[in-house]
Motif scaffolding. Structure first.
Motif, PDB file in Angstrom:
ATOM      1  N   LYS A  73      -0.420  -4.857   1.047  1.00 40.40           N
ATOM      2  CA  LYS A  73      -1.458  -4.374   1.967  1.00 40.40           C
ATOM      3  C   LYS A  73      -0.940  -4.343   3.403  1.00 40.40           C
ATOM      4  CE  LYS A  73      -4.706  -3.621  -0.933  1.00 40.40           C
ATOM      5  NZ  LYS A  73      -5.125  -2.261  -1.221  1.00 40.40           N
ATOM      6  N   ALA A  74      -0.179  -5.366   3.796  1.00 48.62           N
ATOM      7  CA  ALA A  74       0.380  -5.391   5.147  1.00 48.62           C
ATOM      8  C   ALA A  74       1.346  -4.227   5.357  1.00 48.62           C
ATOM      9  CB  ALA A  74       1.082  -6.722   5.394  1.00 48.62           C
ATOM     10  N   LEU A  75       2.154  -3.935   4.340  1.00 44.28           N
ATOM     11  CA  LEU A  75       3.082  -2.810   4.445  1.00 44.28           C
ATOM     12  C   LEU A  75       2.340  -1.481   4.507  1.00 44.28           C
ATOM     13  CD1 LEU A  75       5.912  -3.936   2.007  1.00 44.28           C
ATOM     14  CD2 LEU A  75       6.040  -3.743   4.493  1.00 44.28           C
ATOM     15  N   GLU A  76       1.255  -1.349   3.744  1.00 49.24           N
ATOM     16  CA  GLU A  76       0.457  -0.122   3.803  1.00 49.24           C
ATOM     17  C   GLU A  76      -0.124   0.070   5.192  1.00 49.24           C
ATOM     18  OE1 GLU A  76      -2.551  -0.266   0.780  1.00 49.24           O
ATOM     19  OE2 GLU A  76      -1.089  -0.113  -0.856  1.00 49.24           O
ATOM     20  N   LYS A  77      -0.618  -1.021   5.787  1.00 49.05           N
ATOM     21  CA  LYS A  77      -1.197  -0.939   7.126  1.00 49.05           C
ATOM     22  C   LYS A  77      -0.124  -0.582   8.144  1.00 49.05           C
ATOM     23  CE  LYS A  77      -4.263  -3.464  10.178  1.00 49.05           C
ATOM     24  NZ  LYS A  77      -5.034  -4.684  10.382  1.00 49.05           N
TER      25      LYS A  77
END
Length: 106
Positions: A73-77
């Motif tokens: 999720k952090a990488l997607e953001k």
């Protein structure tokens, strides 16, 4: 079967640090950790808590799974932020090139 396969894959992909130190540092204060230890030492009385004791072995798997999901999720953001910044930079570049083309005609 799927969970067991994922657990095996996770085990193979562990870093050396995770193999040597197979737990994550706690973000709880010392008194919170003591309260949690006391709560874990008590025998559960609710049926759901009794059923969950059968799955204690999967706790490490779920920790790693949740960590991987959080990182995903952090990488997607971060990717969305970079895409947005890239779009703004492209717009500025187009404006610059359009201005340069007009100046050459003048």
């Amino acid at each position: 079967q799927r969970i067991l396969r994922l657990a095996e894959m996770c085990r193979r992909l562990e870093t050396e640090e995770e193999k040597v130190l197979p737990f994550y540092p706690s973000s709880l204060a010392e008194w919170e950790q003591q309260n949690a230890r006391r709560a874990l030492e008590q025998t559960p009385s609710e049926p759901l808590a009794l059923a969950l004791q059968d799955y204690v072995g999967l706790e490490q798997f779920w920790k790693r799974f949740n960590k991987a999901k959080l990182e995903e999720k952090a990488l997607e953001k971060a990717r969305a932020g970079l895409a947005n910044r890239n779009q703004k930079l492209r717009g500025l570049l187009q404006q610059y090139l359009a201005g340069a083309a007009i100046n050459q005609k003048v």
